[in-house]
Design an enzyme around this catalytic site. Structure first.
Site, mmCIF file in Angstrom:
data_model
loop_
_atom_site.group_PDB
_atom_site.id
_atom_site.type_symbol
_atom_site.label_atom_id
_atom_site.label_comp_id
_atom_site.label_asym_id
_atom_site.label_seq_id
_atom_site.Cartn_x
_atom_site.Cartn_y
_atom_site.Cartn_z
ATOM 1 N N HIS A 123 -15.161 -0.933 9.630
ATOM 2 C CA HIS A 123 -15.235 -1.708 8.296
ATOM 3 C C HIS A 123 -13.875 -2.281 7.679
ATOM 4 C CE1 HIS A 123 -12.873 1.985 7.060
ATOM 5 N NE2 HIS A 123 -12.337 2.164 6.363
ATOM 6 N N SER B 36 1.075 -0.801 0.636
ATOM 7 C CA SER B 36 0.205 -0.436 -0.135
ATOM 8 C C SER B 36 0.891 1.359 -0.331
ATOM 9 C CB SER B 36 -1.035 -0.177 1.415
ATOM 10 O OG SER B 36 -1.585 1.309 1.421
ATOM 11 N N ASP C 64 -8.567 -1.516 -0.765
ATOM 12 C CA ASP C 64 -8.876 -0.946 -1.435
ATOM 13 C C ASP C 64 -10.590 -0.277 -0.555
ATOM 14 O OD1 ASP C 64 -8.790 1.268 -2.513
ATOM 15 O OD2 ASP C 64 -10.192 0.131 -4.561
ATOM 16 N N PHE D 150 -10.693 10.172 7.263
ATOM 17 C CA PHE D 150 -12.653 10.477 7.189
ATOM 18 C C PHE D 150 -12.565 10.106 8.762
ATOM 19 C CE2 PHE D 150 -12.377 10.057 2.550
ATOM 20 C CZ PHE D 150 -12.921 12.100 2.426
ATOM 21 N N ASN E 288 -0.491 3.858 2.006
ATOM 22 C CA ASN E 288 -1.214 4.142 3.123
ATOM 23 C C ASN E 288 -0.549 3.704 4.147
ATOM 24 O OD1 ASN E 288 -2.531 4.883 5.347
ATOM 25 N ND2 ASN E 288 -4.314 4.931 3.801
ATOM 26 N N ARG E 289 0.189 4.177 5.060
ATOM 27 C CA ARG E 289 0.995 3.296 5.877
ATOM 28 C C ARG E 289 -0.046 2.934 7.376
ATOM 29 N NH1 ARG E 289 5.098 2.188 9.108
ATOM 30 N NH2 ARG E 289 6.402 2.013 6.914
ATOM 31 N N HIS E 290 -1.063 4.222 7.353
ATOM 32 C CA HIS E 290 -2.027 4.338 8.682
ATOM 33 C C HIS E 290 -2.846 2.779 8.518
ATOM 34 C CE1 HIS E 290 -1.627 8.392 9.503
ATOM 35 N NE2 HIS E 290 -1.873 8.814 8.513
ATOM 36 N N LYS E 291 -3.347 2.143 7.423
ATOM 37 C CA LYS E 291 -3.438 1.476 7.076
ATOM 38 C C LYS E 291 -2.952 -0.242 7.744
ATOM 39 C CE LYS E 291 -6.429 1.682 2.642
ATOM 40 N NZ LYS E 291 -6.443 1.776 1.138
ATOM 41 N N GLU F 182 -4.147 2.295 -9.828
ATOM 42 C CA GLU F 182 -5.697 1.900 -9.923
ATOM 43 C C GLU F 182 -6.730 2.192 -10.712
ATOM 44 O OE1 GLU F 182 -7.471 2.908 -6.027
ATOM 45 O OE2 GLU F 182 -6.540 1.578 -4.679
#
Ligand code: IMP
EC number: 3.6.1.66
Length: 184
Positions: A163, A5, A62, A138, A7-10, A33
């Site tokens: 989620h 990814s 995703d 968000f 995105n390190r937060h994920k 993507e």
């Protein structure tokens, strides 16, 4: 196992949720993507493409925020919209809107020796009237059903409601039930 990814937060969230089961490594990649409305299709296409380059089991994810009063916007364009208008912009769009219902989805594609498996998590909630708490993306404006705090206010407790927590629980089950000796 690798999580690929940009995105390190994920990654931090997945690592937290899987640490008792696997040693999750972060591969920072900014893959292209495909455009489209169907998150499942997007994530599978990306995983297939990445499997040409990553030679060990990996997964990608995703996700997107779908706001009912805005006909599902920003949906698959969540990342772009967040970068462009941020939480302030979304709150502005929702100014005076009474229907605050929204949902978040997270779709994981796991690529391993036997192909690709998909795991989906969806959480219903509402858009807060103002930003509350920290977190990323968000997080400060999404309140999952079952809590009166935003993701941002929940901290690590977010995983129980989120989620990503939902999709990750399905991934966990798969890893534990079917492929433990090959993948863990
Ligand atoms: P993508 O999955 O990289 O396409 O990005 C989805 C976008 O949705 C992210 O860049 C965030 O802006 C937003 N998003 C997805 N999951 C979360 C979350 O758990 N908290 C806050 N924002 C999120």
């Amino acid at each position: 196992m690798i999580f690929a990814s940009s995105n390190r937060h994920k990654y931090e969230e997945f690592r937290r949720m899987l640490s008792d089961l696997i040693d999750l490594k972060f591969l920072e990649v900014d893959y292209l993507e495909p455009q489209g409305e169907d998150t499942r299709e997007i994530v599978v296409t990306s995983a297939k493409w990445l499997s040409n380059y990553i030679r060990e089991p990996f997964f990608i994810e995703d996700s997107g925020l779908f706001i009912e009063a805005l006909n599902g916007f920003p949906g698959p364009y969540s990342s772009y919209v967040f970068k462009k208008i941020g939480n302030e912009g979304v709150l502005k769009l929702m100014n005076g809107v009474e229907n605050r219902r929204a949902f978040f989805i997270s779709v994981i594609a796991l690529s391993y020796g036997r192909g690709i498996e998909v795991f989906e998590g969806r959480v219903q909630g509402t858009i807060a009237r103002e930003m509350r708490g920290g977190g990323w993306g968000f997080d400060p404006i999404f309140i999952p059903n079952g809590s009166n705090k935003t993701y941002g206010e929940l901290g690590d407790e977010k995983d129980r409601f989120s989620h990503r927590g939902a999709s990750c629980r399905k991934l966990r089950e798969f890893l534990m039930r079917f492929e433990s000796d090959r993948l863990l």
